[in-house]
Scaffold this active site. Structure first.
Site, short mmCIF file in Angstrom:
data_model
loop_
_atom_site.label_atom_id
_atom_site.label_comp_id
_atom_site.label_asym_id
_atom_site.label_seq_id
_atom_site.Cartn_x
_atom_site.Cartn_y
_atom_site.Cartn_z
N SER A 28 26.57 71.96 -38.26
CA SER A 28 25.63 73.13 -38.84
C SER A 28 25.73 73.06 -40.17
CB SER A 28 25.82 74.46 -38.16
OG SER A 28 25.93 74.33 -36.76
N SER A 30 23.61 72.95 -44.32
CA SER A 30 22.56 72.00 -44.99
C SER A 30 22.81 70.66 -45.30
CB SER A 30 22.28 72.68 -46.46
OG SER A 30 23.59 72.82 -47.15
N ASP A 88 30.33 66.84 -39.51
CA ASP A 88 29.95 68.25 -39.74
C ASP A 88 30.08 68.60 -41.26
OD1 ASP A 88 30.76 71.37 -37.90
OD2 ASP A 88 29.40 71.06 -39.72
N ALA A 90 31.42 71.19 -44.39
CA ALA A 90 32.49 72.02 -45.00
C ALA A 90 32.25 72.89 -46.07
CB ALA A 90 33.88 71.36 -45.01
N ASP A 91 32.90 74.15 -46.13
CA ASP A 91 32.85 74.91 -47.39
C ASP A 91 33.81 74.39 -48.36
OD1 ASP A 91 30.76 76.67 -46.37
OD2 ASP A 91 32.30 77.30 -44.85
N GLY A 103 30.81 79.09 -43.32
CA GLY A 103 29.77 79.59 -44.45
C GLY A 103 28.43 79.75 -43.62
N GLU A 110 31.24 74.73 -33.67
CA GLU A 110 31.72 73.71 -34.51
C GLU A 110 32.74 73.27 -34.03
OE1 GLU A 110 31.12 75.08 -38.45
OE2 GLU A 110 29.36 74.05 -38.58
N LYS A 128 32.80 70.34 -52.72
CA LYS A 128 33.74 71.23 -51.85
C LYS A 128 35.18 70.58 -51.91
CE LYS A 128 29.67 72.38 -49.83
NZ LYS A 128 29.25 72.04 -48.42
#
Ligand code: DER
Length: 248
Positions: A28, A30, A88, A90-91, A103, A110, A128
């Site tokens: 999930s 952007s 996926d 990551a922040d 985030g 996830e 990141k």
């Protein structure tokens, strides 16, 4: 466009060479939007038709459907079988590929999909990459909690040295707390930058990442934590997922 480049690089490296893969997890956020764009544009339709894509929440589900890809849910995966790969975002990513995720408030599904995959590819551009989790992602470790227990969890986090943990407020148009795809709340818990190695100094609120993850997951009312890490492949302990294969 560095997110888009990272997404195309990761799909080129971890899916295009493997047309025999049949089950792919989609995260999930952007960056993952570009992962789905890369999958749709880099793989021929006849190969895509043999693949099934597993979402990690409402946004991920919409991405898969909008791209016309085969959709299936992780509860349909036979016990003991695994997805071939999961992509996926990551922040924040530390040098040992430990991740802060959540985030986008999708961390619980996830982590379920990530730990149900043989290979977990973290798609994270240069923004990141961090020397230690918490040095650039200042909002805190996202923790999915039972709403009823939220205040109890806040108190426990403060006792553990979290610096002003907060219940994540809803966005404009939603009074009250954010509600996740699973009907839960998110608590964001800032800590001092996490050590990759060495010991925690709990008195000073200075934690080693694996020890903090093991302590957080045990707090009553916590459903899942936004720390993704592993020790040996899939056997991540505490709330751990296996270590991602590569960060882009
Ligand atoms: O919520 C999440 O875990 C997302 O994957 C997040 O970590 C990455 O979001 P971004 O791709 O929008 O930066």
């Amino acid at each position: 466009q560095s997110k888009r480049l990272a997404a195309f690089q990761s799909v080129t490296a971890h899916l295009v060479p493997y047309p025999h893969y049949t089950r792919i997890g989609i995260g999930s956020g952007s960056t993952v939007v570009y992962v789905v764009e890369a999958i749709s544009s880099l793989l021929p339709r006849d190969v895509l038709s043999t693949m099934t894509f597993y979402p990690t929440g409402a946004q991920s589900e919409e991405l898969i459907e909008a791209a016309g890809l085969n959709l299936q849910y992780i509860n349909k995966l036979a016990p003991g079988s695994l997805l071939d790969v999961c992509f996926d975002g990551a922040d924040e990513v530390d040098p040992a590929l430990n991740l802060i995720k959540g985030g986008g408030a999708c961390l619980w599904q996830e982590k379920i999909v990530a730990t149900s995959s043989k290979k977990f590819v973290c798609v994270a551009d240069f923004r990141k990459i961090s020397p230690a989790l918490g040095t650039m992602w200042k909002k805190g470790i996202p923790i999915e909690v039972l709403p009823l227990a939220a205040n109890r969890v806040l108190g426990e986090l403060e006792r553990m040295g979290s610096l002003s943990p907060k219940i994540r407020p809803g966005l404009p148009g939603k009074a009250g707390a954010i509600v996740t795809d699973n009907g839960m709340w998110i608590v964001d818990a800032p800590f001092k930058p996490l050590r990759v190695t060495g010991e925690s100094d709990r008195e000073k609120g200075e934690w080693q990442v694996d020890e903090l993850a093991d302590a957080l997951i045990k707090i009553p009312g916590v459903a899942e934590i936004g720390l993704f890490y592993g020790r040996n492949g899939n056997e991540g302990q505490g709330g751990g997922a296996q270590k991602p294969v590569e960060a882009y």
